[in-house]
Design a protein around this motif. Sequence first.
Motif, PDB file in Angstrom:
ATOM      1  N   ARG A  12       1.504   5.319  -0.148  1.00  0.00           N
ATOM      2  CA  ARG A  12       0.915   6.633   0.113  1.00  0.00           C
ATOM      3  C   ARG A  12       1.886   7.696  -0.387  1.00  0.00           C
ATOM      4  NH1 ARG A  12      -3.074   6.112   4.050  1.00  0.00           N
ATOM      5  NH2 ARG A  12      -3.677   8.214   3.418  1.00  0.00           N
ATOM      6  N   VAL A  31       1.099  -5.248   2.405  1.00  0.00           N
ATOM      7  CA  VAL A  31      -0.272  -5.724   2.652  1.00  0.00           C
ATOM      8  C   VAL A  31      -0.544  -6.985   1.823  1.00  0.00           C
ATOM      9  CG1 VAL A  31      -1.252  -3.488   3.327  1.00  0.00           C
ATOM     10  CG2 VAL A  31      -1.108  -4.087   0.902  1.00  0.00           C
ATOM     11  N   GLU A  43      -3.216   7.387  -2.502  1.00  0.00           N
ATOM     12  CA  GLU A  43      -3.030   5.996  -2.096  1.00  0.00           C
ATOM     13  C   GLU A  43      -3.148   5.040  -3.282  1.00  0.00           C
ATOM     14  OE1 GLU A  43      -5.740   4.739   0.963  1.00  0.00           O
ATOM     15  OE2 GLU A  43      -4.507   2.997   1.498  1.00  0.00           O
ATOM     16  N   TRP A  44      -2.219   4.097  -3.352  1.00  0.00           N
ATOM     17  CA  TRP A  44      -2.225   3.111  -4.422  1.00  0.00           C
ATOM     18  C   TRP A  44      -1.927   1.728  -3.868  1.00  0.00           C
ATOM     19  CZ3 TRP A  44      -0.451   7.989  -4.722  1.00  0.00           C
ATOM     20  CH2 TRP A  44      -0.923   8.789  -5.777  1.00  0.00           C
ATOM     21  N   LEU A  45      -2.302   0.743  -4.628  1.00  0.00           N
ATOM     22  CA  LEU A  45      -1.921  -0.635  -4.322  1.00  0.00           C
ATOM     23  C   LEU A  45      -1.009  -1.109  -5.445  1.00  0.00           C
ATOM     24  CD1 LEU A  45      -2.572  -2.930  -2.245  1.00  0.00           C
ATOM     25  CD2 LEU A  45      -4.118  -3.833  -3.984  1.00  0.00           C
ATOM     26  N   ASP A 100       0.866  -1.178   0.000  1.00  0.00           N
ATOM     27  CA  ASP A 100       0.000   0.000   0.000  1.00  0.00           C
ATOM     28  C   ASP A 100       0.902   1.227   0.000  1.00  0.00           C
ATOM     29  OD1 ASP A 100      -3.096   0.816   0.993  1.00  0.00           O
ATOM     30  OD2 ASP A 100      -1.532   2.282   1.436  1.00  0.00           O
ATOM     31  N   THR A 108      -2.384   2.690   7.800  1.00  0.00           N
ATOM     32  CA  THR A 108      -2.853   1.609   6.927  1.00  0.00           C
ATOM     33  C   THR A 108      -3.236   0.399   7.767  1.00  0.00           C
ATOM     34  OG1 THR A 108      -1.208   2.362   5.332  1.00  0.00           O
ATOM     35  CG2 THR A 108      -2.251   0.237   4.901  1.00  0.00           C
ATOM     36  N   LEU A 150      -6.216   3.807  -5.294  1.00  0.00           N
ATOM     37  CA  LEU A 150      -7.110   3.559  -4.149  1.00  0.00           C
ATOM     38  C   LEU A 150      -7.671   4.851  -3.583  1.00  0.00           C
ATOM     39  CD1 LEU A 150      -5.241   0.790  -2.080  1.00  0.00           C
ATOM     40  CD2 LEU A 150      -7.064   0.500  -3.779  1.00  0.00           C
ATOM     41  N   GLN A 207     -13.124   0.782  -5.571  1.00  0.00           N
ATOM     42  CA  GLN A 207     -13.260   0.288  -4.198  1.00  0.00           C
ATOM     43  C   GLN A 207     -14.717   0.458  -3.848  1.00  0.00           C
ATOM     44  OE1 GLN A 207      -9.972   1.057  -1.097  1.00  0.00           O
ATOM     45  NE2 GLN A 207      -9.930   2.814  -2.451  1.00  0.00           N
ATOM     46  N   GLN A 250      -3.088  -9.049   3.362  1.00  0.00           N
ATOM     47  CA  GLN A 250      -4.258  -8.316   3.838  1.00  0.00           C
ATOM     48  C   GLN A 250      -5.477  -8.673   2.993  1.00  0.00           C
ATOM     49  OE1 GLN A 250      -4.504  -6.566   6.469  1.00  0.00           O
ATOM     50  NE2 GLN A 250      -6.163  -5.094   6.245  1.00  0.00           N
TER      51      GLN A 250
END
Lengths: 196, 104, 410, 955
Positions: free
Chosen positions: A38, A107, A76-78, A36, D708, A72, A145, A110
């Motif tokens: 930021r 993550v 924020e990115w994945l 994740d 997070t 995201l 999302q 996650q």
Amino acid sequence: MAELLRTHPLQAWAGAFERLPDTVRLTAEPYVAMVDVRLSAVGAEASAALGLDLPTAANTWVPTDDGRAVWLGPDEWLLTSTTEAPEELEARVRAAVLPLGGSAADVSAQRIGLRLTGARVRDVLATGCSIDLHPRVFGRGRSAQTTLGQAGVVLLSLSDGGDDHVVLVRSSFAGYLADWLLDAALEFTPTTARQE
Amino acid sequence: MQLIPCPWCGPREEAEFSYGGQAHVPYPDSPAELSDEEWAHYVFFRANPKGRFAERWNHGAGCRRWFNAIRDTATYRFERVYRLDDPKPGVTELARSREEGTAP
Amino acid sequence: MSPRTPGADLPEHPDALWRNPEPKRSYDVVIVGGGGHGLATAHYLAKNHGITDVAVLEKGWLAGGNMARNTTIIRSNYLWDESSAIYEHALKLWEGLEEDLGYPILFSQRGVLNLAHTLQDVRDSVRRVEANKLNGVDAEWLEPDEVRKVCPIVNTSTEIRYPVLGATYQPRAGIAKHDYVAWGFARRADQAGIDLVQDCEVTGFTTDGDRVTGVQTTRGTIGAGTVALCAAGHTSVLTDMLGIRVPIQSHPLQALVSELLEPVHPTVVMSNAVHVYVSQAHKGELVMGAGVDSYNGYGQRGAFHVIERQMAAAVELFPVFARAHLLRTWAGIVDTSPDASPIVGRTAYDNLYLNCGWGTGGFKATPGIGWALAHTIAHGEPHPTVAPFGLDRFVTGALVDEHGAAAVAH
Amino acid sequence: MTSPFRTPEGGRIDRATTVEFTFDGETLTGHPGDTLASALLASGRHRVATSVRLGRPRGVAAAWAEDPGGLVQIEEPFPEPMLLATTVELHDGLAAHGLPGQGRLADVPDSARYDAVHHHVDVLVVGAGPAGLAAALTAARAGARVALVDEQSEAGGSLLSGTERLDDAPALQWVAAAVAELAGHPDVLHLQRTTAFGSYDDGFVLALERRTDHLGAAAPKHVSRQRVWRIRARSIVVATGAHERPVVFADNDRPGTMLAGAARTFLHRYGVLPGREAVVFTTNDSAYDAALDLSRAGVRVQAVVDARPEGSPRRGECEHAGLRVLSGAVVTGTRGTERVTHALVAPFADGQVGASTAIGCDLLLVSGGWNPAVHLFSQARGRLRYDEVLGAFLPGEELDGLAVAGSAAGVFDLAGCLADGQRVARAALSALAVPPAADDRLPAAPAPVVPAAPVVLWRVPDTSGAEGTTSFVDLQRDATVADIVRAVGAGLRSLEHVKRYTTIGTAHDQGKTSGVLTSGIVAELLGVPVQDTGTTTFRPPYTPVAFAALAGRDRGRLFDPERVTALHEWHVAAGAVFEDVGQWKRPRYYPQPGEDMAAAVLRECAAARTGVGILDGSTLGKIDVQGPDAAVLLDRLYTNLMSSLKVGSVRYGVMCGVDGMVIDDGTVLRLAEDRFLVLTTTGGAATVLDWMEEWVQTEWPDLRVHCTSVTEQWVTFPVVGPRSRDVVGSLFPDVDVSTEAFPFMTWRDTALEGVPVRLARISFSGELAYEVYVNPWYAVAVWERLLEAGRPHGITPYGTETMHVLRAEKGYPIIGQDTDGTVTPHDLGMAWAVSKKKPDFIGKRSFTRPANADPLRKQLVGLLPVDRQTVLPEGSQIVEFRADGELPPPPVPMLGHVTSSYRSAELARPFALALVKGGRERIGDTVHVPVGGTLVPVEVTGAVLVDPEGARRDG
């Protein structure tokens, strides 16, 4: 000692997935590293540091050399990688974004990924997803999302035909979502494969 | 079920959002210096108008961003959503945005 | 011809209910809000204190607000001493209200079950039951098999998502017919000479220093010796006119009703974890409440996904409800307070009394708050049951935190 | 069983196939395409139900959802309460009976499936009559995404009930062509048997599709029986038609009394003659079609009774067909019992009724005009306007994104409806900036005969002597004109009051036929304009919807998500008994053969205190807090100081709300100068992350920090007990697990087979303990390695119950169990965790409110039952010690309550934690706890009962 074996949250569902028709195919995505990211400002610097361009358009994703970059949020990115180990990916990305005031957290476990393919996939998703999945609106490269059934998900469109999606869901919800999808697919499942 | 225009993700269904009550109620600079009554007003008292209301929303099931909205509590109509760093839109501005149809 | 269906109709209303008087120039007491609380206050002002120079001002039609929109559950099994005192006082009045009003209010003491679905629910429930007993409120803890005895249709299977681990039970609790209650109070007040003025919306107040001298309305300005605000849902609209700040937020609260059904549900069942509260009213319809919508709203309507969730909960707990039909949905406006307890008492204005913040509990308190508010107005001193519910508690921090204590709403 | 009233030919039924059904126990037959009502009428049966209050016979009075008469209970294929015979499609094996007012629920669960589907369109058209079809075609041809929903089994609307022609061919040919054309458009969704029952904000319409009801027993089990369509439309066209309105007169409820339009429907759509001898009573021209059609079909029409003095231009047509037309006349009443035998007809002028004469008939058709079906428009909060000429309420304003077309908008001729549908659709398209198609042709309809103005007549004065007590306004509620007169006489002015007084409009049909009648009659009685009386509010749903349909698939195991850890399968295999903690399933204990919970927990506790135990603690919330200002954020949110925490170390922290009450607690690991791993309670995970985001985003955007959730990124296995060091040491030989090298409240990173593992010296039990953190992919493998390594030491998996006992013995509170939102850190005896150094943190200011200084605040203490036997029930209340051991009469002052209570293997006696007024001052006192009937003496102690000096945490 022998290497540690990995166990997938949905391994017990494999059989049920097998029985699904081609119009609604469900397959658990292989283990991939996910981080994740930021970052408040994405510019040339960030691209150079990361070796890729993070998508800046809301609700989109882009393929990378060995994975995907998913929007995201505004900062924020994945990022996913099929070649790096989770801790490697986190370390690399973190090193890259830290100087830019960003951060990165592993993550990988996650969420798990579910690949949904077939002509009826849209119908299955539409039973529990309130966003417009029409291919003209949600074609390849789109992401969202949102909520599927009662689970929070990240939904990725992999085709312009609306017949190929990836659903990322929190691991602890994976069983629920798998049950939910199988139940939704029942209508398209041949009698022989149904367990009523 | 209403559509709420998330400033980042676009219109999404109400159920994806959580409500944050009145907007523009800053945390006091130095709570220690407030009287019990002043502190109570910060903690418990919020405006509750019938009509136009500046309030906070969070797109919890989406991008997780907080944002502000001007909504009419009588009609539930969203007149405007704006980011936290945007100033609170004035009445004239809202009127204009409605004429221009730029209001969500 | 076959005999009429038992319970499928209601006692007739009387041939005379109330006059429709023109408002006078002024009154000793002006009550703003012709709902249950306002009408009950008027009744007890006349009955207990002989105060009859009273006007009840209603912006729409009498008892057309939350009084017409609630699910009529009456109980007093609240956790804290202050709460159980105010609701138990009300419950005792309910028990004699039919005679007092000479009106068939259909108060049916069929008992209320509050289901527990988690170990913490059980702890909270036992805590509440034990507190109720020590406060003289009838209450008991029931194990699942005992729950089934009280209400056989509750799904007590251990296989469901949140199995029923037990329930608190208050046998004296029940339901009443809301219109009948409101009209009973209204008729008595009218008979006592109190003016019930409808289509009379308050648009402002006239004040003199720390006193309110009158109310401006769509039917002219009306002088007032004392003013009481009983305008659940719209309290803030009124207090804003006076520049009084109250910690109230108005939210939509939805309810729904089914078609008439043969008797199937003998009691009242409430569940927090699996959010549902339901009873079968006198004609045979299932009456249910949904959750409070999250946002502030004066629209008397909520979002349908709240109803859908409510239906899922209902069918989960009562599988036999599957093919009952949703006939009608509606919503009221509840004014919620920070500690889920009411706000009653004096304000910055000497002769202005506040009665608000009842959230979802207003109906069950109707006779109790009417009695207490009338007393407070008549004596200029808070009735003991409302004394703990003043505005000042938010400053001192001495809240009566019912949701903090996980008490069951509604 | 024959169907004597079935026409020899015609209708939309499949005459080749016969289906058998039973009604009130009698076996009857009909055809596919029939409704239960049409089949009953075909068999000559009009009486269907018995009225709710008066027990009067009631029959089919309309042909669809507006019917106030034909309420039935379905028994087969599955019991369903209160449906209208007019809306129940006939199928083989259908069993039903008439209702006396209350429906009956099945006593077995409904196994049918129900589901919901979200659908997005540019234009939603509600109603597939002429206007709706025209609108749908116009939108579809323009290439828009369209949904067309209609509640009937087939498209056509009013055209199914008549003989209209389009392009010189039967109109239904055009309907078929239109349906076929729509089917050819890929982006058109056309649903029949689908009722739009509610319209909400932002173009949201809910529609119920009845997918398999008409198939009866043949309905496939895996297909949802009913489906809720959640349609989001940019533009909505409401083409829902109109309901015919009756006129009220004495004994107007006798079976055989029917709306004129309905008779036409039964004749043309179902091939049924609703009677042999008919009287037609009307206030407008529309009923003349019914009279003429029925006469052509062989019904003896005894008279057309027209309330209008000047009658109708269509009088000639009737007389030419040999029908007697009585102008300026009304029906004042009926005769008959089970079925109407006579209509009483009398001259009518200036509101005065003359002497009546009885005309024999078995069918009395009534038309008082038409009420546009404005329900969806009104639900969308559109204002209604009363039309003096039509005597009906019409849409009174334009709404954004919702337009009304056809007879729903007061347009009643075919050509007009077609044109109106197209007009409205084009307007919708242009609002969406979609150009209409070049070829947009609609069929030619014959020029309409201009009708004579109708007369508005709500009720015929009651000359029967019954004074309106048999003049029914709401048949379903047995509510009459007399009831309305009483209501108004009682002082009621508001229609809402009259509705409640009379119960009109509260029944199954929600006033579809009675609503406007009531408005009219009340206005008449009060002498005010009908516009002022208005209508009662139209509320969803338009027609009743089954609870289960709205529950959809959120039932059984899908009712609410079940969250599980990566070890769940292992726990199940190990025979764990689970506890619901929020949405999580957590092992509560692992009973061995013959063990109950008490025995299992004593065993598990003993293992952790004397040997080694292991817990799956993975449900704890975990938040990765990163950034240069991470420490600043935590300092503001926790009551204690986090910035002073050293990298590699761990600190326990408490979090309060602005009101100063504890909302969560947990440990914090400092991973780096700019990075923390925050652990929250299981229930608090989401709340705490949201809490952090709210403050960071809305109050402190200047803070350079990101939060997070990593709850599922790590499994957490506390290895607990004196032997834990041996277990952990042997599995992670590269880590020096000695207290010196690895002290309490520190963490270390290591690896197992190359997989990163984090160890932390955190203890929630007071015992020596190591928490093992690893990526859940390896959860099972690592867990099993730990068990393997622990086997020599008898490692024992334990659940939440044992965890609770161990922590309670040490006086560690569980937030949400030992607190209830009214408890401060000081109340918990955690002043040590409240920083004095920090100028401010969330909640600090509230600590100095007067109530916080109250010496009688409840404080967390321990309780020891003096009898060393009683396990105090959690939730028990605490009262002052009573020397006489007797509980005084209520109210009895309470000192507090028991928050946690367990049997302790360690103490060899039960103990409890409690919140007690001024509790710390009472340590050493004995108080009473009422349990069942008796008062149990308990000693108040400190909260920490085991190892108060903390000697064991280092083993």
